[in-house]
Scaffold this motif. Structure first.
Motif, short mmCIF file in Angstrom:
data_model
loop_
_atom_site.label_atom_id
_atom_site.label_comp_id
_atom_site.label_asym_id
_atom_site.label_seq_id
_atom_site.Cartn_x
_atom_site.Cartn_y
_atom_site.Cartn_z
N VAL A 157 0.81 -1.22 0.00
CA VAL A 157 0.00 0.00 0.00
C VAL A 157 0.85 1.27 0.00
O VAL A 157 0.39 2.35 -0.35
CB VAL A 157 -0.99 0.02 1.20
CG1 VAL A 157 -2.15 -0.92 0.94
CG2 VAL A 157 -0.31 -0.36 2.50
N THR A 158 2.13 1.12 0.38
CA THR A 158 3.02 2.29 0.39
C THR A 158 3.18 2.85 -1.02
O THR A 158 3.42 2.09 -1.95
CB THR A 158 4.43 1.86 0.88
OG1 THR A 158 4.29 0.79 1.78
CG2 THR A 158 5.20 3.00 1.51
N PRO A 159 3.09 4.17 -1.19
CA PRO A 159 3.30 4.76 -2.52
C PRO A 159 4.67 4.37 -3.08
O PRO A 159 5.66 4.34 -2.34
CB PRO A 159 3.24 6.28 -2.25
CG PRO A 159 2.48 6.41 -0.97
CD PRO A 159 2.77 5.18 -0.17
N GLY A 160 4.70 4.04 -4.35
CA GLY A 160 5.97 3.69 -5.00
C GLY A 160 6.35 2.22 -4.89
O GLY A 160 7.27 1.77 -5.56
N MET A 161 5.63 1.46 -4.06
CA MET A 161 5.98 0.05 -3.85
C MET A 161 5.80 -0.78 -5.13
O MET A 161 6.63 -1.61 -5.46
CB MET A 161 5.14 -0.53 -2.71
CG MET A 161 5.64 -1.86 -2.21
SD MET A 161 7.31 -1.76 -1.52
CE MET A 161 7.61 -3.46 -1.09
N ARG A 162 4.72 -0.51 -5.86
CA ARG A 162 4.50 -1.26 -7.10
C ARG A 162 5.61 -0.99 -8.11
O ARG A 162 6.11 -1.90 -8.76
CB ARG A 162 3.14 -0.90 -7.70
CG ARG A 162 1.96 -1.58 -6.99
CD ARG A 162 0.66 -1.01 -7.54
NE ARG A 162 -0.54 -1.62 -6.98
CZ ARG A 162 -0.94 -1.51 -5.73
NH1 ARG A 162 -0.21 -0.83 -4.86
NH2 ARG A 162 -2.07 -2.08 -5.32
N GLU B 19 8.14 -3.69 -9.74
CA GLU B 19 8.23 -3.83 -11.20
C GLU B 19 9.65 -3.58 -11.70
O GLU B 19 10.15 -4.29 -12.58
CB GLU B 19 7.25 -2.87 -11.88
CG GLU B 19 5.80 -3.27 -11.68
CD GLU B 19 4.79 -2.31 -12.29
OE1 GLU B 19 3.60 -2.66 -12.34
OE2 GLU B 19 5.19 -1.21 -12.73
N ASN B 20 10.32 -2.59 -11.14
CA ASN B 20 11.71 -2.31 -11.53
C ASN B 20 12.62 -3.49 -11.21
O ASN B 20 13.52 -3.82 -11.98
CB ASN B 20 12.23 -1.04 -10.83
CG ASN B 20 11.61 0.21 -11.43
OD1 ASN B 20 11.11 0.18 -12.54
ND2 ASN B 20 11.61 1.31 -10.67
N TYR B 21 12.35 -4.13 -10.06
CA TYR B 21 13.14 -5.30 -9.67
C TYR B 21 12.91 -6.43 -10.69
O TYR B 21 13.85 -7.11 -11.11
CB TYR B 21 12.75 -5.77 -8.27
CG TYR B 21 13.56 -6.94 -7.79
CD1 TYR B 21 14.82 -6.75 -7.21
CD2 TYR B 21 13.11 -8.25 -7.96
CE1 TYR B 21 15.59 -7.83 -6.80
CE2 TYR B 21 13.87 -9.32 -7.54
CZ TYR B 21 15.11 -9.11 -6.97
OH TYR B 21 15.87 -10.18 -6.58
N MET B 22 11.66 -6.61 -11.09
CA MET B 22 11.34 -7.66 -12.07
C MET B 22 12.02 -7.39 -13.41
O MET B 22 12.56 -8.30 -14.04
CB MET B 22 9.82 -7.77 -12.25
CG MET B 22 9.11 -8.36 -11.04
SD MET B 22 7.30 -8.44 -11.26
CE MET B 22 7.17 -9.81 -12.44
#
Length: 269
Positions: free
Chosen positions: A26-31, A35-38
């Motif tokens: 739920v933290t902003p920027g977590m998605r 995705e960047n990690y993926m």
């Protein structure tokens, strides 16, 4: 904590799948971070646990599609907590999805079509300290799902099992997990607390029943690539060792499909 696996499908195409306990998305920027990690690690399918999202949703984003399972009938005592699981799929793989079943806030199933169906489950088993009947209920549901799909093709049960294998106690355990656990030479399985032992034993009996192996314990790796969890507050660059780290996340598959996994390791950094 994360774990990734290189995997070959029937066409001998290799692709990477992974699992990650997000401790809330739920933290902003977590998605974006996930995705960047993926993208950086070329992971096509990522199973998420502990999303803390309370509903079943599908989010189509620019490069990935997110499937989240979190609906629950809460008991009075647990109104504030939702476990929540998810599966994030790279958009170039979405066309292979045949079915998505949000079984519960702890189990999400996705079926990929191919010459034989591939089932991937994101699972989040209860922590050792949870009531035994609650823990057993999740396993009973997983038994039911696994019985239904295990004869149809490969299944990959990925996630946070909250179970410590540590080291083999007998011959039968050798059929479930390999030698590459976290510092097995330091393990004292007989000294584990009763509730921790319950989680370990139940995971092993589930694997024996369904002829599954915990794939990431069968690849020779340094301890930095076997640990999947670190104590809260422990810095990312701290040395990996038994006192502060554990291996509790696994990617399980049927023994007969073990060769479809060509490598597996965790990423503690």
């Amino acid at each position: 904590h994360g774990r990734e696996t290189h995997f070959e499908n029937q066409n001998r195409e290799k692709f990477k799948i992974g699992t990650f306990n997000a401790q809330g998305i739920v933290t902003p920027g977590m998605r974006e971070e996930i995705e960047n990690y993926m993208i950086k690690n070329n992971i096509k399918i990522l199973a998420l646990q502990e999303t803390r999202m309370k509903q079943n949703t599908k989010e189509a984003r620019t490069k990935f599609t997110w499937f989240l399972s979190g609906e629950i009938q809460h008991t009075v005592t647990d109104t504030n907590y939702t476990a929540g699981v998810g599966i994030v799929v790279s958009n170039d793989f979405v066309k292979y999805i045949d079915d998505i079943i949000p079984h519960s806030e702890r189990i999400l199933q996705i079926t990929l079509k191919g010459s034989i169906p591939i089932n991937i489950l994101s699972i989040y088993m209860a922590q050792a300290g949870r009531p035994e009947d609650e823990k057993e209920k999740i396993y009973k549901k997983l038994d039911e799902i696994t019985n239904k799909i295990k004869g149809k093709g490969p299944i990959y049960l990925m996630g946070d099992w909250n179970a410590r294998m540590q080291t083999h106690q007998n011959k039968i355990e050798r059929t479930v997990f390999g030698k590459w656990t976290l510092e097995p030479q330091k393990a004292k399985v007989h000294e584990l607390a009763d509730d921790v032992t319950w989680n370990r034993t139940r995971c092993i009996s589930f694997c024996i029943q369904h002829k599954l192996i915990l794939t990431n314990t069968f690849f020779k790796k340094p301890k930095e690539k076997t640990a999947t969890w670190r104590v809260v507050g422990q810095h990312m660059i701290a040395e990996v060792n038994k006192g502060t780290h554990e291996q509790i996340d696994f990617i399980a598959t049927q023994n007969r499909f073990r060769n479809s996994i060509i490598d597996a390791e965790s990423d503690t950094k």
